[in-house]
Design a protein around this motif. Structure first.
Motif, PDB file in Angstrom:
ATOM      1  N   ALA A   4      26.035 -33.994   9.652  1.00 11.30           N
ATOM      2  CA  ALA A   4      24.991 -34.590   8.821  1.00 11.30           C
ATOM      3  C   ALA A   4      24.310 -35.749   9.542  1.00 11.30           C
ATOM      4  O   ALA A   4      23.090 -35.912   9.487  1.00 11.30           O
ATOM      5  CB  ALA A   4      25.583 -35.066   7.497  1.00 11.30           C
ATOM      6  N   LYS A   5      25.113 -36.556  10.244  1.00  8.25           N
ATOM      7  CA  LYS A   5      24.543 -37.695  10.969  1.00  8.25           C
ATOM      8  C   LYS A   5      23.606 -37.223  12.064  1.00  8.25           C
ATOM      9  O   LYS A   5      22.525 -37.794  12.276  1.00  8.25           O
ATOM     10  CB  LYS A   5      25.672 -38.555  11.555  1.00  8.25           C
ATOM     11  N   LEU A   6      24.004 -36.167  12.780  1.00  6.67           N
ATOM     12  CA  LEU A   6      23.155 -35.625  13.844  1.00  6.67           C
ATOM     13  C   LEU A   6      21.843 -35.101  13.281  1.00  6.67           C
ATOM     14  O   LEU A   6      20.799 -35.161  13.946  1.00  6.67           O
ATOM     15  CB  LEU A   6      23.895 -34.508  14.593  1.00  6.67           C
ATOM     16  N   LYS A   7      21.877 -34.582  12.067  1.00  7.25           N
ATOM     17  CA  LYS A   7      20.666 -34.060  11.434  1.00  7.25           C
ATOM     18  C   LYS A   7      19.866 -35.147  10.722  1.00  7.25           C
ATOM     19  O   LYS A   7      18.792 -34.866  10.194  1.00  7.25           O
ATOM     20  CB  LYS A   7      21.041 -32.965  10.421  1.00  7.25           C
ATOM     21  N   GLY A   8      20.403 -36.361  10.676  1.00  4.34           N
ATOM     22  CA  GLY A   8      19.698 -37.442  10.012  1.00  4.34           C
ATOM     23  C   GLY A   8      19.757 -37.361   8.497  1.00  4.34           C
ATOM     24  O   GLY A   8      18.880 -37.892   7.801  1.00  4.34           O
ATOM     25  N   GLU A   9      20.810 -36.709   7.966  1.00  7.41           N
ATOM     26  CA  GLU A   9      20.927 -36.551   6.522  1.00  7.41           C
ATOM     27  C   GLU A   9      21.780 -37.668   5.915  1.00  7.41           C
ATOM     28  O   GLU A   9      22.562 -38.321   6.608  1.00  7.41           O
ATOM     29  CB  GLU A   9      21.512 -35.182   6.179  1.00  7.41           C
ATOM     30  N   VAL A  10      21.613 -37.868   4.609  1.00  6.12           N
ATOM     31  CA  VAL A  10      22.320 -38.932   3.891  1.00  6.12           C
ATOM     32  C   VAL A  10      23.149 -38.332   2.769  1.00  6.12           C
ATOM     33  O   VAL A  10      22.871 -37.226   2.277  1.00  6.12           O
ATOM     34  CB  VAL A  10      21.323 -39.967   3.325  1.00  6.12           C
ATOM     35  N   ARG A  11      24.168 -39.062   2.341  1.00  7.51           N
ATOM     36  CA  ARG A  11      25.087 -38.547   1.322  1.00  7.51           C
ATOM     37  C   ARG A  11      24.391 -38.401  -0.029  1.00  7.51           C
ATOM     38  O   ARG A  11      23.520 -39.186  -0.394  1.00  7.51           O
ATOM     39  CB  ARG A  11      26.303 -39.457   1.187  1.00  7.51           C
ATOM     40  N   ALA A  12      24.824 -37.378  -0.753  1.00  4.95           N
ATOM     41  CA  ALA A  12      24.221 -37.076  -2.043  1.00  4.95           C
ATOM     42  C   ALA A  12      25.208 -37.253  -3.195  1.00  4.95           C
ATOM     43  O   ALA A  12      25.017 -36.687  -4.273  1.00  4.95           O
ATOM     44  CB  ALA A  12      23.675 -35.643  -2.046  1.00  4.95           C
TER      45      ALA A  12
ATOM     46  N   ALA B 131      22.171 -24.523   0.577  1.00  2.00           N
ATOM     47  CA  ALA B 131      22.196 -23.112   0.972  1.00  2.00           C
ATOM     48  C   ALA B 131      21.699 -22.924   2.400  1.00  2.00           C
ATOM     49  O   ALA B 131      22.159 -22.026   3.119  1.00  2.00           O
ATOM     50  CB  ALA B 131      21.344 -22.290   0.003  1.00  2.00           C
ATOM     51  N   ALA B 132      20.757 -23.778   2.822  1.00  3.00           N
ATOM     52  CA  ALA B 132      20.177 -23.629   4.158  1.00  3.00           C
ATOM     53  C   ALA B 132      21.189 -23.962   5.251  1.00  3.00           C
ATOM     54  O   ALA B 132      21.135 -23.387   6.347  1.00  3.00           O
ATOM     55  CB  ALA B 132      18.941 -24.520   4.293  1.00  3.00           C
ATOM     56  N   ASP B 133      22.109 -24.889   4.970  1.00  2.00           N
ATOM     57  CA  ASP B 133      23.112 -25.260   5.973  1.00  2.00           C
ATOM     58  C   ASP B 133      24.399 -25.669   5.258  1.00  2.00           C
ATOM     59  O   ASP B 133      24.601 -26.835   4.932  1.00  2.00           O
ATOM     60  CB  ASP B 133      22.608 -26.413   6.842  1.00  2.00           C
ATOM     61  N   PRO B 134      25.277 -24.700   4.997  1.00  2.00           N
ATOM     62  CA  PRO B 134      26.536 -25.004   4.297  1.00  2.00           C
ATOM     63  C   PRO B 134      27.419 -26.012   5.025  1.00  2.00           C
ATOM     64  O   PRO B 134      28.327 -26.583   4.426  1.00  2.00           O
ATOM     65  CB  PRO B 134      27.225 -23.627   4.222  1.00  2.00           C
ATOM     66  N   ARG B 135      27.128 -26.259   6.307  1.00  2.23           N
ATOM     67  CA  ARG B 135      27.940 -27.229   7.063  1.00  2.23           C
ATOM     68  C   ARG B 135      27.753 -28.645   6.542  1.00  2.23           C
ATOM     69  O   ARG B 135      28.615 -29.500   6.765  1.00  2.23           O
ATOM     70  CB  ARG B 135      27.562 -27.195   8.545  1.00  2.23           C
ATOM     71  N   THR B 136      26.641 -28.900   5.848  1.00  6.83           N
ATOM     72  CA  THR B 136      26.360 -30.270   5.400  1.00  6.83           C
ATOM     73  C   THR B 136      26.166 -30.331   3.885  1.00  6.83           C
ATOM     74  O   THR B 136      25.362 -31.112   3.389  1.00  6.83           O
ATOM     75  CB  THR B 136      25.119 -30.839   6.105  1.00  6.83           C
ATOM     76  N   VAL B 137      26.902 -29.494   3.160  1.00  2.00           N
ATOM     77  CA  VAL B 137      26.856 -29.590   1.696  1.00  2.00           C
ATOM     78  C   VAL B 137      27.311 -30.988   1.279  1.00  2.00           C
ATOM     79  O   VAL B 137      28.311 -31.507   1.766  1.00  2.00           O
ATOM     80  CB  VAL B 137      27.768 -28.518   1.058  1.00  2.00           C
ATOM     81  N   GLY B 138      26.550 -31.582   0.386  1.00  2.00           N
ATOM     82  CA  GLY B 138      26.839 -32.951  -0.026  1.00  2.00           C
ATOM     83  C   GLY B 138      26.011 -33.984   0.709  1.00  2.00           C
ATOM     84  O   GLY B 138      26.080 -35.171   0.403  1.00  2.00           O
ATOM     85  N   PHE B 139      25.196 -33.506   1.681  1.00  2.00           N
ATOM     86  CA  PHE B 139      24.268 -34.367   2.413  1.00  2.00           C
ATOM     87  C   PHE B 139      22.876 -33.726   2.357  1.00  2.00           C
ATOM     88  O   PHE B 139      22.765 -32.494   2.357  1.00  2.00           O
ATOM     89  CB  PHE B 139      24.690 -34.538   3.871  1.00  2.00           C
ATOM     90  N   VAL B 140      21.835 -34.546   2.333  1.00  2.00           N
ATOM     91  CA  VAL B 140      20.463 -34.025   2.269  1.00  2.00           C
ATOM     92  C   VAL B 140      19.558 -34.890   3.140  1.00  2.00           C
ATOM     93  O   VAL B 140      19.866 -36.052   3.419  1.00  2.00           O
ATOM     94  CB  VAL B 140      19.923 -34.007   0.822  1.00  2.00           C
ATOM     95  N   PRO B 141      18.404 -34.349   3.550  1.00  2.00           N
ATOM     96  CA  PRO B 141      17.442 -35.163   4.297  1.00  2.00           C
ATOM     97  C   PRO B 141      16.933 -36.321   3.432  1.00  2.00           C
ATOM     98  O   PRO B 141      16.916 -36.211   2.193  1.00  2.00           O
ATOM     99  CB  PRO B 141      16.311 -34.175   4.605  1.00  2.00           C
TER     100      PRO B 141
END
Length: 410
Positions: free
Chosen positions: A18-26, A93-103
Motif C-alpha cells: 500500500a505504501k509503494l502505491k501511495g495508498e492510505v488506510r481505510a 477488487a482491483a488489487d486484493p493485495r491492499t484491501v483496507g487501503f485506498v488511494p
C-alpha cells in the motif's frame, strides 16, 4: 449494499504494498460504512411508503411535508452511502493485495459522502415520526453531492466504483420515477413537470451509458478525465432526480445549469475571424498583447493544440455562462478583481453565481474557477490539457508562458 472490506490488522506485506502505491488506510471509512448501513433500511421504508402513496392515488404536490421530506432524505442517505461503498469495493477488487487501503482521492471522496449519511438518515427518521417536518426549512434542497475530489489522472478503480454506483442508483431512480408516473397519469395538470423529470433521467442515463462504453476496454489515461466527468454528471443528476421525485414542488424552480441553445461558436484557427487571444481574460488582453513572450506563447499554444474546436467549445460555454449571469469575474477579499490566471493563455478567474454546467461539470454558487489550457507537455509525449480548475485563487506575481521545452518563468 457492498461487503465489509475490513480485514483486521493488515500484514506487513499489505502495508508495504500500500505504501509503494501511495495508498492510505481505510479503517475509519470501514467503521462509517458499517454504521451507515442503516441508510438502506431507510430507503426501503421510503420505497414502501412511495408504493402505498401511489396505490392510494396520493398527489405528491399536496401531501404532508413530512411525507415528501422522508422520501427525499432517505434518498439522499442511500445515494451517499452507495457511492462511498462502491468506491471502496471497486478499489479492493482491483488489487486484493491492499484491501483496507485506498488511494488518497478515493479516501477523500468516500469520507465526503459518508460524512453526510448520518444527517440525512436522521432527517428521514424525524420526518417519518412528524408529518409536519419540512426539511426544506432546515437545509437547501435539492441538495448537491459533496464536491468531487481532484486527481490527475483519476485511478481506474475509482472510475469503476463510480460506474457501479451509477448503475445501482439508476435502478432505484428509474423505479421511483415509474411509481411517480402512476400518481400523475390521471391528469393532475403536471405534465410539464413529469416531462422535465423524464428529460433529467434520459440525460443521466446517456452520460452513464457513454462512460460505460468508454470503460469497456482499459482506457488510455487521457480518457480518464472524460469518463470521470460523465460519471460525475450522471451521479449528480440522479441525486437531484430522486429529490425532485420525492418533493415535486421543487421541480418548477429547479436549475440544472444547462446553458441550452445559447452557446455560440467561436471562430477556429485558419478562419479570418479567429482571435488567438479569445482564451485570455478580456480585462487583461491588452496587457498580454503588448508582451512579446506572451505573443509567442499564444502562437505556440494554438500550434500544438490537436483539437482547437474542443478548446474553443469550452470557452464558448464559459462566454455563454458569463453572458447569462451564471458566472462573473472573481474578486479578492478587498473586492478587487483577481485578474487573469498566471499560466498562458491567462484566462479569467470566475465566481459562480448560480448552478451552471460547463464541460460536463456542474459548478455551484460560490465556487471559483478558471479554464486551464496547456501545451507544455505535448512535445515530450504528454497530453494537451484543457480543463476547468476549481479552487480558491489569490493574486500572484508568478507568470508561466507556454514553453514546450519545459522552461518557465517564476
Amino acid at each position: 449494499m457492498g461487503s465489509d472490506g475490513g480485514t483486521g490488522t493488515p500484514t506487513l506485506l499489505v502495508r508495504m504494498t500500500a505504501k509503494l502505491k501511495g495508498e492510505v488506510r481505510a479503517d475509519t471509512l470501514e467503521s462509517f460504512r458499517r454504521a451507515g448501513g442503516v441508510a438502506y433500511a431507510e430507503v426501503q421504508n421510503a420505497e414502501t411508503l412511495r408504493r402505498k402513496l401511489a396505490a392510494d392515488g396520493a398527489n405528491l404536490w399536496h401531501v404532508d411535508p413530512g411525507v415528501s421530506s422522508q422520501l427525499l432524505c432517505a434518498w439522499n442517505a442511500f445515494v451517499l452511502q452507495s457511492i462511498g461503498e462502491h468506491l471502496l469495493d471497486a478499489d479492493y477488487a482491483a488489487d486484493p493485495r491492499t484491501v483496507g487501503f485506498v488511494p488518497p482521492v478515493t479516501h477523500t471522496q468516500v469520507t465526503a459522502c459518508f460524512d453526510q449519511v448520518e444527517a440525512w438518515t436522521s432527517r428521514a427518521r424525524q420526518a417519518a415520526g412528524n408529518g409536519s417536518y419540512a426539511v426544506a426549512e432546515a437545509v437547501r434542497v435539492p441538495a448537491d453531492l459533496p464536491e468531487w475530489a481532484e486527481a490527475d489522472p483519476c485511478p481506474l478503480p475509482h472510475l469503476h466504483g463510480m460506474l457501479a454506483a451509477s448503475r445501482a442508483i439508476r435502478q432505484h431512480a428509474e423505479v421511483a420515477l415509474g411509481v411517480f408516473e402512476e400518481t400523475v397519469r390521471d391528469g393532475h395538470g403536471h405534465d410539464a413537470d413529469l416531462q422535465r423529470l423524464r428529460q433529467l433521467a434520459a440525460e443521466a442515463a446517456t452520460a452513464s451509458d457513454y462512460a460505460e462504453g468508454l470503460l469497456e476496454a482499459v482506457p488510455d489515461a487521457a480518457l480518464h478525465e472524460a469518463i470521470e466527468q460523465r460519471l460525475q454528471r450522471a451521479l449528480e443528476i440522479y441525486y437531484h432526480l430522486g429529490q425532485l421525485i420525492a418533493m415535486p414542488t421543487l421541480i418548477a424552480e429547479y436549475q440544472s445549469g444547462d446553458l441550452g441553445g445559447s452557446v455560440g461558436k467561436l471562430a477556429a484557427p485558419g478562419s479570418s475571424a479567429f482571435d488567438p487571444w479569445c482564451l485570455t481574460s478580456p480585462r487583461e488582453r491588452a496587457k498580454w498583447r503588448r508582451d512579446p513572450r506572451a505573443q509567442q506563447s499564444i502562437k505556440e499554444l494554438w500550434e500544438f493544440d490537436p483539437a482547437p474546436e474542443a478548446t474553443l467549445r469550452i470557452q464558448a460555454q464559459i462566454d455563454a455562462a458569463k453572458q447569462q449571469g451564471a458566472i462573473d469575474y472573481a474578486k479578492d477579499g478587498r473586492g478587487e478583481p483577481l485578474g487573469s490566471y498566471y499560466c498562458c493563455p491567462w484566462g479569467a478567474v470566475y465566481v459562480v453565481r448560480r448552478p451552471v454546467t460547463i464541460d460536463h461539470r456542474r459548478l455551484r454558487p460560490g465556487q471559483q474557477f478558471t479554464y486551464e489550457v496547456d501545451a507544455d507537455e505535448v512535445p515530450g509525449g504528454g497530453k494537451f490539457v484543457r480543463r476547468l480548475v476549481v479552487g480558491n485563487f489569490s493574486p500572484t506575481d508568478e507568470i508561466q508562458y507556454c514553453d514546450p521545452d519545459g522552461e518557465h518563468e517564476g
